[in-house]
Design a protein around this motif. Structure first.
Motif, PDB file in Angstrom:
ATOM      1  N   HIS A   6       0.834  -1.206   0.000  1.00  0.00           N
ATOM      2  CA  HIS A   6       0.000   0.000   0.000  1.00  0.00           C
ATOM      3  C   HIS A   6       0.871   1.260   0.000  1.00  0.00           C
ATOM      4  O   HIS A   6       0.624   2.210  -0.750  1.00  0.00           O
ATOM      5  CB  HIS A   6      -0.924   0.008   1.223  1.00  0.00           C
ATOM      6  N   SER A   9       2.507   1.711  -3.366  1.00  0.00           N
ATOM      7  CA  SER A   9       1.514   2.168  -4.344  1.00  0.00           C
ATOM      8  C   SER A   9       1.204   3.651  -4.173  1.00  0.00           C
ATOM      9  O   SER A   9       1.051   4.387  -5.152  1.00  0.00           O
ATOM     10  CB  SER A   9       0.229   1.341  -4.216  1.00  0.00           C
ATOM     11  N   GLN A  10       1.142   4.103  -2.924  1.00  0.00           N
ATOM     12  CA  GLN A  10       0.884   5.516  -2.667  1.00  0.00           C
ATOM     13  C   GLN A  10       2.062   6.381  -3.103  1.00  0.00           C
ATOM     14  O   GLN A  10       1.872   7.462  -3.686  1.00  0.00           O
ATOM     15  CB  GLN A  10       0.593   5.720  -1.178  1.00  0.00           C
ATOM     16  N   GLN A  11       3.278   5.902  -2.844  1.00  0.00           N
ATOM     17  CA  GLN A  11       4.476   6.671  -3.211  1.00  0.00           C
ATOM     18  C   GLN A  11       4.535   6.929  -4.714  1.00  0.00           C
ATOM     19  O   GLN A  11       4.992   7.977  -5.164  1.00  0.00           O
ATOM     20  CB  GLN A  11       5.732   5.916  -2.760  1.00  0.00           C
ATOM     21  N   HIS A  12       4.059   5.954  -5.496  1.00  0.00           N
ATOM     22  CA  HIS A  12       4.163   6.048  -6.952  1.00  0.00           C
ATOM     23  C   HIS A  12       2.822   6.327  -7.627  1.00  0.00           C
ATOM     24  O   HIS A  12       2.735   6.245  -8.861  1.00  0.00           O
ATOM     25  CB  HIS A  12       4.779   4.759  -7.504  1.00  0.00           C
ATOM     26  N   ASN A  13       1.797   6.634  -6.820  1.00  0.00           N
ATOM     27  CA  ASN A  13       0.467   6.962  -7.355  1.00  0.00           C
ATOM     28  C   ASN A  13      -0.040   5.883  -8.305  1.00  0.00           C
ATOM     29  O   ASN A  13      -0.506   6.171  -9.421  1.00  0.00           O
ATOM     30  CB  ASN A  13       0.497   8.325  -8.072  1.00  0.00           C
ATOM     31  N   LEU A  14       0.019   4.641  -7.867  1.00  0.00           N
ATOM     32  CA  LEU A  14      -0.358   3.523  -8.730  1.00  0.00           C
ATOM     33  C   LEU A  14      -1.860   3.265  -8.765  1.00  0.00           C
ATOM     34  O   LEU A  14      -2.377   2.778  -9.773  1.00  0.00           O
ATOM     35  CB  LEU A  14       0.369   2.249  -8.276  1.00  0.00           C
ATOM     36  N   PRO A  16      -4.981   5.346  -8.091  1.00  0.00           N
ATOM     37  CA  PRO A  16      -5.771   6.541  -7.780  1.00  0.00           C
ATOM     38  C   PRO A  16      -7.207   6.178  -7.403  1.00  0.00           C
ATOM     39  O   PRO A  16      -7.803   5.275  -7.999  1.00  0.00           O
ATOM     40  CB  PRO A  16      -5.730   7.344  -9.082  1.00  0.00           C
ATOM     41  N   LYS A  17      -7.735   6.864  -6.431  1.00  0.00           N
ATOM     42  CA  LYS A  17      -9.105   6.610  -6.002  1.00  0.00           C
ATOM     43  C   LYS A  17     -10.070   6.862  -7.155  1.00  0.00           C
ATOM     44  O   LYS A  17      -9.966   7.856  -7.864  1.00  0.00           O
ATOM     45  CB  LYS A  17      -9.459   7.516  -4.821  1.00  0.00           C
ATOM     46  N   SER A  19     -10.321   5.026  -9.855  1.00  0.00           N
ATOM     47  CA  SER A  19      -9.810   4.553 -11.140  1.00  0.00           C
ATOM     48  C   SER A  19     -10.335   3.153 -11.458  1.00  0.00           C
ATOM     49  O   SER A  19     -10.673   2.374 -10.561  1.00  0.00           O
ATOM     50  CB  SER A  19      -8.282   4.542 -11.146  1.00  0.00           C
ATOM     51  N   ARG A 121      -5.556   2.248 -15.736  1.00  0.00           N
ATOM     52  CA  ARG A 121      -4.407   1.492 -15.264  1.00  0.00           C
ATOM     53  C   ARG A 121      -4.526   0.027 -15.702  1.00  0.00           C
ATOM     54  O   ARG A 121      -5.618  -0.534 -15.754  1.00  0.00           O
ATOM     55  CB  ARG A 121      -4.305   1.525 -13.736  1.00  0.00           C
ATOM     56  N   LEU A 154       5.387   2.656 -12.390  1.00  0.00           N
ATOM     57  CA  LEU A 154       4.377   3.254 -13.249  1.00  0.00           C
ATOM     58  C   LEU A 154       5.022   3.580 -14.585  1.00  0.00           C
ATOM     59  O   LEU A 154       5.983   4.338 -14.653  1.00  0.00           O
ATOM     60  CB  LEU A 154       3.813   4.535 -12.608  1.00  0.00           C
TER      61      LEU A 154
END
Length: 316
Positions: A6, A9-14, A16-17, A19, A121, A154
């Motif tokens: 998690h 995923s947040q660090q790399h914006n994998l 997005p809410k 999506s 994605r 990404l």
């Protein structure tokens, strides 16, 4: 481990809410683990998840594997789309490599599915060992710095949330939680370069130095940072030697030839990609272009069906 994914995923914006995400589901441990990781987010309404399985039709059990993926997705309340390699025979030219044919077919299938569902994605189950295998495959094939930077978390619409997780940790999680997955017998075949690296090269490196995994990750991180810097400098150099007016993009040939050979190649790559020109990068390809650029007078040089470089006086 789930918290670690998690955070990654947040660090790399994998993820997005809101999506829509297409998951490449082979049925193997990596994609099954990623499916179970993403399913709670789907049911919570954070994302919309669609599974996609491509039947390569190379093994007698491949149809049964496709049915298994449909069943597991249905049990988890996820839509699953199944495609077959034969559906893409006319869309993908055969170049003699079964691995490359399979890779291109999967990409085309996943991208078509993403378009069908308006997904932003495409999630792949690549993990830390896949990164190592990819590095050595590209090294053997003479890759440039860009190739040796490996897979990115990404890349375009593709995401790899598991890139920081080891294969051993994934399998242990599935086994400990009683989660079933498929084993592809072709993963043991010595016919494929990836398998030879997986079973012969990497174990020897890990035996030679137990710090290999950790130090490999550091090296790839440094290579990626170097490539990022080179990309920034390339963009600046390209802007400095080019013009854009009335839909025509020109590069000054004298200024291009005055740059370092590494920068010349980077500029050509960046320029062609920016205009969606299909090409296969190779040393001979770039040398051929630069020979054309260095000639005097005007001329036309075909680089692909429907695409040519045009040299008029001092402009390309």
């Amino acid at each position: 481990m789930l918290n670690r994914i998690h955070t990654f995923s947040q660090q790399h914006n994998l993820l997005p809410k809101g999506s829509t995400i297409v998951l490449g589901l082979s049925g193997g441990p990596d994609s099954v683990f990623l499916l179970h990781f993403l399913v709670p987010m789907h049911h919570a309404g954070t994302i919309t998840l669609v599974a996609a399985h491509l039947d390569h039709q190379w093994r007698p059990e491949s149809a049964a594997d496709a049915d298994w993926c449909l069943d597991i997705a249905q049990q988890l309340g996820i839509a699953c789309i199944v495609g077959r390699l034969s559906d893409f025979n006319d869309a993908i030219p055969w170049n003699g490599s079964k691995e490359e044919l399979g890779r291109r077919a999967r990409r085309l299938f996943l991208e078509r599915t993403a378009h069908q569902y308006n997904a932003t994605r495409i999630a792949l189950g690549h993990h830390a060992q896949d990164q190592q295998e990819t590095f050595f495959i590209r090294l053997v094939r003479g890759a440039t710095l860009s190739g040796l930077t490996g897979m990115k978390p990404l890349s375009g619409q593709y995401i790899r949330p598991l890139l920081d997780i080891s294969k051993a940790a994934i399998v242990a999680y599935l086994d400990n939680h009683g989660i079933a997955y498929l084993n592809d017998s072709s993963n043991n075949s010595a016919d494929y370069l990836r398998n030879r690296i997986r079973h012969n090269v990497l174990p020897e490196l890990q035996t030679a130095d137990p710090r290999f995994d950790q130090n490999f990750k550091k090296t790839v991180t440094r290579l990626q940072a170097t490539q990022d810097y080179l990309d920034e400098q390339t963009a600046l150099a390209l802007a400095d030697i080019s013009t854009h007016d009335n839909g025509v993009h020109r590069i000054n040939t004298a200024q291009l030839l005055g740059l370092h050979p590494v920068m010349q190649q980077q500029i050509i790559i960046t320029w062609l990609i920016a205009h969606h020109v299909p090409f296969t990068p190779s040393e001979s390809f770039f040398k051929e272009i630069l020979r054309f650029v260095a000639q005097s007078g005007s001329g036309i040089h075909a680089i692909h069906s429907g695409w040519s470089l045009v040299r008029k006086k001092e402009w390309l």
